[in-house]
Write a protein that holds these residues in place. Structure first.
Motif, PDB file in Angstrom:
ATOM      1  N   ALA A 143      -3.473   4.781   8.871  1.00  0.00           N
ATOM      2  CA  ALA A 143      -2.239   4.496   8.135  1.00  0.00           C
ATOM      3  C   ALA A 143      -1.044   4.373   9.058  1.00  0.00           C
ATOM      4  O   ALA A 143      -0.099   3.633   8.775  1.00  0.00           O
ATOM      5  CB  ALA A 143      -1.985   5.587   7.097  1.00  0.00           C
ATOM      6  N   ARG A 144      -1.074   5.099  10.197  1.00  0.00           N
ATOM      7  CA  ARG A 144       0.076   5.046  11.097  1.00  0.00           C
ATOM      8  C   ARG A 144       0.305   3.634  11.641  1.00  0.00           C
ATOM      9  O   ARG A 144       1.419   3.267  11.995  1.00  0.00           O
ATOM     10  CB  ARG A 144      -0.114   6.041  12.248  1.00  0.00           C
ATOM     11  N   CYS A 173       2.866   1.476   9.919  1.00  0.00           N
ATOM     12  CA  CYS A 173       4.260   1.910  10.006  1.00  0.00           C
ATOM     13  C   CYS A 173       4.986   1.120  11.083  1.00  0.00           C
ATOM     14  O   CYS A 173       4.378   0.593  12.019  1.00  0.00           O
ATOM     15  CB  CYS A 173       4.339   3.396  10.345  1.00  0.00           C
ATOM     16  N   PHE A 221      -0.460  10.897   6.833  1.00  0.00           N
ATOM     17  CA  PHE A 221       0.007   9.626   6.293  1.00  0.00           C
ATOM     18  C   PHE A 221      -1.001   9.145   5.248  1.00  0.00           C
ATOM     19  O   PHE A 221      -1.996   8.495   5.579  1.00  0.00           O
ATOM     20  CB  PHE A 221       0.133   8.580   7.403  1.00  0.00           C
ATOM     21  N   GLY A 222      -0.780   9.474   4.009  1.00  0.00           N
ATOM     22  CA  GLY A 222      -1.667   9.023   2.943  1.00  0.00           C
ATOM     23  C   GLY A 222      -3.095   9.468   3.171  1.00  0.00           C
ATOM     24  O   GLY A 222      -3.380  10.493   3.791  1.00  0.00           O
ATOM     25  N   ASP A 223      -4.038   8.650   2.687  1.00  0.00           N
ATOM     26  CA  ASP A 223      -5.460   8.956   2.813  1.00  0.00           C
ATOM     27  C   ASP A 223      -6.145   8.090   3.866  1.00  0.00           C
ATOM     28  O   ASP A 223      -7.290   8.340   4.212  1.00  0.00           O
ATOM     29  CB  ASP A 223      -6.166   8.745   1.465  1.00  0.00           C
ATOM     30  N   ALA A 224      -5.452   7.067   4.358  1.00  0.00           N
ATOM     31  CA  ALA A 224      -6.079   6.146   5.309  1.00  0.00           C
ATOM     32  C   ALA A 224      -6.059   6.740   6.715  1.00  0.00           C
ATOM     33  O   ALA A 224      -5.081   7.346   7.133  1.00  0.00           O
ATOM     34  CB  ALA A 224      -5.352   4.802   5.294  1.00  0.00           C
ATOM     35  N   ARG A 227       0.839  -1.196   0.000  1.00  0.00           N
ATOM     36  CA  ARG A 227       0.000   0.000   0.000  1.00  0.00           C
ATOM     37  C   ARG A 227       0.879   1.252   0.000  1.00  0.00           C
ATOM     38  O   ARG A 227       1.741   1.422   0.851  1.00  0.00           O
ATOM     39  CB  ARG A 227      -0.900  -0.021   1.233  1.00  0.00           C
ATOM     40  N   ASN A 228       0.654   2.127  -0.971  1.00  0.00           N
ATOM     41  CA  ASN A 228       1.440   3.349  -1.090  1.00  0.00           C
ATOM     42  C   ASN A 228       0.961   4.387  -0.081  1.00  0.00           C
ATOM     43  O   ASN A 228      -0.189   4.815  -0.132  1.00  0.00           O
ATOM     44  CB  ASN A 228       1.327   3.922  -2.511  1.00  0.00           C
ATOM     45  N   ILE A 229       1.829   4.776   0.805  1.00  0.00           N
ATOM     46  CA  ILE A 229       1.481   5.763   1.827  1.00  0.00           C
ATOM     47  C   ILE A 229       2.529   6.863   1.827  1.00  0.00           C
ATOM     48  O   ILE A 229       3.620   6.703   2.378  1.00  0.00           O
ATOM     49  CB  ILE A 229       1.382   5.122   3.222  1.00  0.00           C
TER      50      ILE A 229
END
Length: 619
Positions: free
Chosen positions: A92-93, A96, A86-89, A17-19
């Motif tokens: 998203a953290r 990481c 951090f991206g759109d999610a 997933r691109n973040i």
């Protein structure tokens, strides 16, 4: 080849997933002692770290590199203003992970065992069976060139192998973003190059990888996709390595021939050629120099050619070069279909790890058990028949103080020294979502308590029999119960001290505290001889309750008179009631004392948890 084919069949292809990480106007202020105004560590910096790229955060000491890293990872939250995205999610953290500068592992486990435990803590058996986990681990170890070391204990790995193992552990659940703090520290030039090259390859498959680095060689410097330079809290450059020289040349700072651009960069921001900080900070915001404004699609680095990426390393990577299709069956875990195990299962796994560590670490069990037996025998020979000899009752009373001090001191000191060594491991594992801190703490309590019970029981049983104490079951049980509670209470205080002090200060404070607890125990100075204020202080001494309970267990409840030797004319302490009255314990309450020990035990253990939580969060 067969292993790779099986792995690719079982694990579905998946693109990482691109973040991207974007931060704007980031300011960080800290309070400085004896100063009214707060110090600004970061001064409104902005930047973007893109997926598929390896970014290096550089700068001299005190520039704010670590502060920026801690803010991005979530370690630092107070005193921070600005936005971090951090991206759109929204979650998203959680995708990481943070690989810290020092590589800490449990020394008694092999590489394969460490990887398997990490996989079990991160991924449930329902989403990925054990057999598939083993195949996944084999693949990751092969990719990171750790296959030959999988049966090697972690304590015997080289610096480069430890760094690769740290990365391997976090690749198990396929994180989209990796943060690394000084990944080349302590490594030689060859290991440093291999480590950064590995990170570059991992980033090329869609991950966002950010690391701090101090002073890389030119070869390592050119491996990065983006350089983010900091000085005095400002961003002074954010671009590609190959444009560094041109960037500084545009400001009148020309790099000498055959000079390492990384060294020249640090010399410039450090003020060796004059104070250009503000000029660099302004120039760094211009679109023509910013990497995120001039970025083309990232490419995957092949063995000898650059190939365009069509999917991530977590799928069957397909790439094209010179019109030919290259297919890799290296398949990492599919994080869209993997779920963590429930917390109770993690608790069970951590209990198992603690048990293995206890049995393998001979300093925790074997030596301690041997010393308990040896010391109990020596004390038994020293005090002889003091338990039944009416002429030795003062010495018998002293033996109880020896038991109290021995059990207390041999328990509190290992606890003081143990937890500071484990905090770095706990911090890494809990932050990267291996488990919740309370789960780890509960596992240590469940596994350490039986050990304390067994060791204290072995010691006091030998000493009890050898000193000729009354062979009555209820008295023996009360004696053992008092020793158990005292030992567990000492462990709680030791953990508490170990989580708020370093080992040296913790040992000193633990020793001094023990001395004062001994003074207030009621033997060196009787409780009836203390002033009212001093007697009130004695109520906080666990040694008082432990010692008094030992005495009550042996002398209360109408114990028969001890035997006065024939060669002794008069034995003043022949009667048990006389002993209790002479030492001011005739009104003692065994159950109340035991309850106070339990209360102090719970207090120490609870305080230790919160101080451990604070250490893990802020260290």
């Amino acid at each position: 080849m067969e292993l790779e084919m099986e792995t690719s069949k079982m694990l579905k292809p998946n693109v990482v997933r691109n973040i991207p990480i974007e931060f704007k106007g980031l300011t960080y202020e800290v309070e400085v002692p004896k100063q009214k105004e707060k110090k600004k560590v970061l001064k409104g910096i902005s930047g973007t770290f893109l997926p598929g790229e390896l970014t290096a955060i550089m700068g001299p000491s005190g520039a704010g590199k670590s502060s920026l890293m801690n803010i991005l990872t979530g370690f630092t939250k107070n005193g921070v203003s600005g936005t971090v995205k951090f991206g759109d999610a929204s979650k998203a953290r959680k995708l990481c992970c943070y690989i810290m500068q020092d590589d800490h592992f449990y020394a008694w486990f092999t590489v394969e065992e460490t990887m398997m435990l990490a996989a079990s803590l991160k991924i449930s058996n329902e989403s990925l069976p054990i057999r598939d986990k083993k195949l996944l681990i084999e693949q990751i170890l092969e990719t990171l060139k750790l296959t030959k070391t999988k049966h090697t204990r972690c304590s015997r790995l080289s610096g480069g192998q430890k760094k690769r193992l740290s990365i391997a552990l976090e690749l198990i659940d396929n994180p989209a973003v990796l943060f690394l703090d000084e990944p080349t520290t302590g490594l030689d030039s060859s290991s440093s190059f291999d480590t950064i090259k590995l990170l570059q390859q991992l980033a090329s498959h869609g991950r966002t990888i950010v690391c701090t680095i101090h002073q890389p060689s030119s070869n390592i410097y050119n491996l990065f996709n983006q350089i983010y330079v900091m000085s005095q809290g400002y961003c002074t450059y954010q671009g590609t390595p190959d444009r560094t020289v041109d960037y500084f040349k545009s400001l009148g700072l020309e790099c000498p021939a055959y000079h390492n651009p990384a060294d020249f960069l640090l010399e410039c921001v450090n003020g060796d050629y004059g104070d250009y900080t503000m000029a660099l900070a302004e120039a760094a915001q211009k679109p023509e120099w910013r990497h995120d404004y001039n970025r083309s699609r990232p490419a995957i680095m092949g063995s000898d050619k650059i190939v365009e990426a069509n999917s991530g390393i977590n799928g069957n990577t397909t790439a094209t070069t010179n019109g030919k299709v290259l297919n890799s069956s290296k398949t990492f875990s599919n994080n869209d279909h993997l779920y963590p195990p429930p917390e109770w299962m993690r608790l069970w796994l951590l209990i198992g790890r603690c048990h293995v560590q206890i049995f393998r670490d001979w300093s925790l069990t074997h030596i301690k058990l041997l010393m308990h037996i040896l010391c109990a025998v020596i004390i038994g020979l020293l005090f002889g028949d003091s338990g039944s000899n009416a002429d030795k009752q003062v010495s018998n009373f002293g033996s109880y103080l020896v038991h109290t001090l021995y059990l207390w001191y041999t328990t509190i000191m290992p606890a003081v020294l143990r937890f500071p060594q484990e905090i770095a491991i706990i911090k890494k594992e809990s932050f990267n979502n291996w488990y919740k801190l309370r789960t780890f703490y509960l596992a240590t309590l469940i596994t350490s308590t039986p050990v304390h019970i067994i060791l204290s029981s072995v010691y006091i049983t030998i000493a009890y029999v050898m000193t000729d104490q009354p062979l009555e079951l209820d008295r023996f049980v009360k004696m053992i119960l008092s020793c158990m509670m005292l030992t567990i209470c000492a462990d709680g205080l030791g953990i508490f001290l170990g989580t708020i002090l370093n080992p040296i200060n913790g040992t000193f404070v633990g020793a001094v505290t023990t001395c004062f607890m001994m003074i207030f125990s009621g033997f060196l100075i009787l409780l009836t001889h203390m002033s009212n204020f001093m007697r009130m202080i004695s109520y906080i001494s666990p040694l008082r309750y432990g010692l008094e309970n030992m005495v009550l267990a042996m002398y209360a409840n109408n114990r028969q008179d001890t035997i006065c030797p024939e060669d002794v004319l008069y034995c003043h302490f022949k009667n048990a009631a006389t002993v209790l009255k002479s030492f001011g314990m005739e009104n003692g309450n065994y159950d109340l004392n035991l309850g106070m020990l339990v209360l102090q035990l719970v207090t120490f253990k609870s305080c230790a948890y919160f101080t451990l939580k604070r250490q893990v969060k802020h260290q």
